[in-house]
Design a protein around this motif. Structure first.
Motif, PDB file in Angstrom:
ATOM      1  N   ARG A   1     -15.780  13.767  -2.755  1.00  0.00           N
ATOM      2  CA  ARG A   1     -15.043  13.059  -1.727  1.00  0.00           C
ATOM      3  C   ARG A   1     -14.042  12.243  -2.607  1.00  0.00           C
ATOM      4  O   ARG A   1     -14.190  11.622  -3.616  1.00  0.00           O
ATOM      5  N   VAL A   2     -12.832  12.213  -1.851  1.00  0.00           N
ATOM      6  CA  VAL A   2     -11.374  11.953  -2.514  1.00  0.00           C
ATOM      7  C   VAL A   2     -10.713  11.011  -1.529  1.00  0.00           C
ATOM      8  O   VAL A   2     -11.077  11.014  -0.227  1.00  0.00           O
ATOM      9  N   ARG A   3      -9.451  10.222  -2.223  1.00  0.00           N
ATOM     10  CA  ARG A   3      -8.743   9.645  -1.079  1.00  0.00           C
ATOM     11  C   ARG A   3      -7.281   9.733  -1.745  1.00  0.00           C
ATOM     12  O   ARG A   3      -6.997   9.493  -2.977  1.00  0.00           O
ATOM     13  N   ALA A   4      -6.304  10.237  -0.938  1.00  0.00           N
ATOM     14  CA  ALA A   4      -4.980  10.599  -1.353  1.00  0.00           C
ATOM     15  C   ALA A   4      -4.265   9.209  -1.349  1.00  0.00           C
ATOM     16  O   ALA A   4      -4.644   8.252  -0.871  1.00  0.00           O
ATOM     17  N   ALA A   5      -3.438   9.038  -2.402  1.00  0.00           N
ATOM     18  CA  ALA A   5      -2.481   7.904  -2.365  1.00  0.00           C
ATOM     19  C   ALA A   5      -1.418   7.656  -1.244  1.00  0.00           C
ATOM     20  O   ALA A   5      -1.374   8.693  -0.638  1.00  0.00           O
ATOM     21  N   HIS A   6      -1.403   6.484  -0.803  1.00  0.00           N
ATOM     22  CA  HIS A   6      -0.480   6.209   0.265  1.00  0.00           C
ATOM     23  C   HIS A   6       1.117   6.106   0.030  1.00  0.00           C
ATOM     24  O   HIS A   6       1.329   5.130  -1.073  1.00  0.00           O
ATOM     25  N   ILE A   7       1.749   6.752   0.645  1.00  0.00           N
ATOM     26  CA  ILE A   7       3.346   6.735   0.335  1.00  0.00           C
ATOM     27  C   ILE A   7       3.872   6.185   1.300  1.00  0.00           C
ATOM     28  O   ILE A   7       4.003   6.818   2.392  1.00  0.00           O
ATOM     29  N   ASP A   8       4.657   4.847   1.351  1.00  0.00           N
ATOM     30  CA  ASP A   8       5.247   4.200   2.540  1.00  0.00           C
ATOM     31  C   ASP A   8       6.861   4.877   2.421  1.00  0.00           C
ATOM     32  O   ASP A   8       7.164   5.496   1.457  1.00  0.00           O
ATOM     33  N   ASP A   9       7.517   4.126   3.444  1.00  0.00           N
ATOM     34  CA  ASP A   9       8.970   4.374   3.386  1.00  0.00           C
ATOM     35  C   ASP A   9       9.620   4.073   2.256  1.00  0.00           C
ATOM     36  O   ASP A   9      10.824   4.648   1.748  1.00  0.00           O
ATOM     37  N   ASN A  10       9.380   2.842   1.594  1.00  0.00           N
ATOM     38  CA  ASN A  10       9.955   2.187   0.251  1.00  0.00           C
ATOM     39  C   ASN A  10       9.688   3.354  -0.843  1.00  0.00           C
ATOM     40  O   ASN A  10      10.815   3.667  -1.552  1.00  0.00           O
ATOM     41  N   ASP A  11       8.563   3.687  -0.856  1.00  0.00           N
ATOM     42  CA  ASP A  11       8.092   4.749  -1.958  1.00  0.00           C
ATOM     43  C   ASP A  11       8.790   6.019  -1.818  1.00  0.00           C
ATOM     44  O   ASP A  11       9.614   6.640  -2.915  1.00  0.00           O
ATOM     45  N   LEU A  12       8.995   6.670  -0.532  1.00  0.00           N
ATOM     46  CA  LEU A  12       9.780   7.619  -0.204  1.00  0.00           C
ATOM     47  C   LEU A  12      11.444   7.436  -0.779  1.00  0.00           C
ATOM     48  O   LEU A  12      11.906   8.352  -1.322  1.00  0.00           O
ATOM     49  N   ALA A  13      11.919   6.465  -0.468  1.00  0.00           N
ATOM     50  CA  ALA A  13      13.062   6.275  -0.649  1.00  0.00           C
ATOM     51  C   ALA A  13      13.598   6.022  -2.192  1.00  0.00           C
ATOM     52  O   ALA A  13      14.608   6.663  -2.714  1.00  0.00           O
ATOM     53  N   ARG A  14      12.702   5.444  -2.853  1.00  0.00           N
ATOM     54  CA  ARG A  14      12.444   5.428  -4.578  1.00  0.00           C
ATOM     55  C   ARG A  14      12.536   6.800  -5.058  1.00  0.00           C
ATOM     56  O   ARG A  14      13.018   7.141  -5.994  1.00  0.00           O
ATOM     57  N   MET A  15      11.750   7.682  -4.325  1.00  0.00           N
ATOM     58  CA  MET A  15      11.361   9.075  -4.944  1.00  0.00           C
ATOM     59  C   MET A  15      12.768   9.828  -4.935  1.00  0.00           C
ATOM     60  O   MET A  15      13.078  10.456  -5.729  1.00  0.00           O
TER      61      MET A  15
END
Length: 483
Positions: free
Chosen positions: A446-460
């Motif tokens: 059982r796993v859980r993926a990290a949450h990537i929000d809009d701010n994280d996407l912009a920084r990426m």
């Protein structure tokens, strides 16, 4: 006394034997029986006390204090000792929680919870065996108490297998007041029973920092139920992510792209993205892609077919060089074909000719692309055969929340549901939670993926977007010309 005599023959001759006297032992008196049994009980009590110093020590201390201080002094000492012990336990629990659970909590729960209810639980679940008048039970060898679960090492009876306990996990969970019970094989003849009392994945996993350079065989995308990092292998495999609407497929996709960030920046990895939702899902990260197709099925199918052409060209080049596996470099990058909703190309396309072309391109990429370094990462909602008839061509699969229990085995393989992959029981409030099959582990994890929000996407995009190519031609034309 009783006299017995008998004759014996030797060499065919008979002789008279001397009568032998047999002494009959007198029956023990009642007092003797009482004394002997009392002595045995005292011996057993002394042996038990010697083997349990945690009980013997306090008892001896109380006796000594009574002799030295009297009743009033002992009461004061016991009160002070109780307060000190409680304070010490609190400090121990807060400062060294792992050792506290291992030494104290594990033994306490083993005695109070599991050993107390073990015999009736085994009998009512049909896991005990009676031979003659003797009852045989699977034996608890060890209890390990963790933050959100208890793990019991159980030795099986002869003739038992882990599947016998897997068929009784629901009854065992209710018996020991757990939300879930899972069976994990330890070695032949032994299993771990994992009783979950609280969900360790209820907290959102923040965006993870990618490694530089990234390890394409172990990309960090989230966390596992035991608190260790969840990593995905990308090199040499294809990845399928299945989950209902709102299950968190985007979290897995964006976490994977984030883990690839440094490789995207130095161009050793390229992402060719297909978004059948009109670009709504993948547009925020468009700056990370070498090719982005979203304007209609024709453009998406064209991308897939050009990926096939690129794969064939590279395969021929590797063959001529005598190489069997592609190694990513900035000059010869790994190509990841990312498809957000695969069913939109394989099942829901109205144009029959486009559908046939998409199926043909995908099957070629899935069957031949791994060695050539052209990999497919796809997400879809319905993993049925009528939607994706070639899902078995994906060696690596992630199952998030699914609507039906039959879909679980479609994604993770036969008996995955029986071995604990309860994807149909994941609540909608936990997006990104799912199950994966880890190489070398029989049971789904059982796993859980990290949450990537809009701010994280912009920084990426700002941090990992590859530098512009010194050409006025789009990537599609470069690929066609190279192929």
């Amino acid at each position: 006394m009783r006299v017995t005599s008998h004759n014996t023959g030797l060499g065919g001759m008979r002789g008279r034997q001397t009568p032998q006297l047999v002494t009959v032992q007198p029956r023990p008196t009642l007092g003797t029986v009482v004394v002997v049994n009392a002595a045995r009980l005292v011996g057993r009590l002394l042996r038990w006390l010697c083997h349990h110093p945690l009980v013997t020590g306090p008892m001896l201390a109380v006796v000594v204090l009574l002799r030295l201080l009297g009743t009033t002094g002992v009461a004061h000492v016991l009160l002070a000792g109780t307060v000190g012990l409680a304070a010490g336990l609190v400090v121990w629990r807060d400062r060294w929680p792992a050792s506290f659970r291992r030494v104290l909590a594990s033994r306490w729960r083993a005695l109070v919870v599991y050993r107390r209810l073990w015999q009736p639980a085994m009998v009512t679940c049909g896991l005990a065996t009676t031979v003659g008048e003797r009852e045989y039970l699977p034996e608890i060898r060890r209890v390990v108490s963790e933050t959100c679960r208890d793990r019991l090492l159980v030795e099986l009876l002869s003739g038992q297998a882990p599947e016998d306990f897997e068929a009784r996990t629901s009854q065992l969970a209710h018996t020991f007041e757990a939300t879930e019970c899972r069976v994990v094989a330890d070695r032949p003849g032994r299993i771990w029973l994992e009783f979950t009392h609280a969900d360790p994945l209820v907290e959102v996993v923040p965006a993870l920092a990618p490694a530089e350079p990234p390890d394409l065989t172990a990309l960090p995308v989230g966390t596992r139920e035991d608190g260790t990092p969840w990593t995905l292998r990308l090199l040499g495999t294809h990845l399928l992510i299945a989950g209902a609407t709102g299950s968190g497929k985007g979290s897995v996709l964006w976490s994977l792209i984030r883990a690839l960030g440094p490789a995207l920046r130095d161009r050793s990895v390229q992402v060719w993205a297909v978004d059948p939702k009109g670009g709504m899902e993948l547009t925020p990260g468009a700056g990370l892609f070498a090719w982005f197709a979203y304007a209609g099925p024709a453009a998406m199918v064209e991308l897939l077919e050009d990926a096939v052409a690129f794969m064939r060209h590279r395969s021929e080049r590797l063959r001529q060089a005598g190489l069997r596996l592609h190694q990513p470099t900035p000059e010869d990058p790994l190509v990841v074909v990312l498809v957000d909703e695969l069913a939109s190309l394989t099942a829901y396309v109205g144009d029959r000719e486009l559908k046939k072309r998409a199926d043909a391109a995908l099957q070629l990429l899935l069957s031949q692309g791994r060695a050539a370094g052209v990999l497919v990462v796809a997400a879809l909602q319905d993993p049925g055969k009528d939607v994706l008839p070639y899902r078995d061509l994906f060696p690596t699969r992630v199952a998030l929340r699914l609507l039906e229990d039959t879909q679980i085995d479609m994604v993770l393989g036969r008996s995955a549901r029986a071995r604990g992959a309860a994807c149909d029981r994941i609540p909608p409030s936990l997006p990104g939670v799912g199950y994966v099959v880890i190489e070398g582990i029989r049971e789904p994890v059982r796993v859980r993926a990290a949450h990537i929000d809009d701010n994280d996407l912009a920084r990426m995009v700002d941090e990992f977007a590859p530098p512009a190519v010194a050409t006025d031609q789009p990537p599609l034309q470069l690929v066609k010309g190279d192929a």
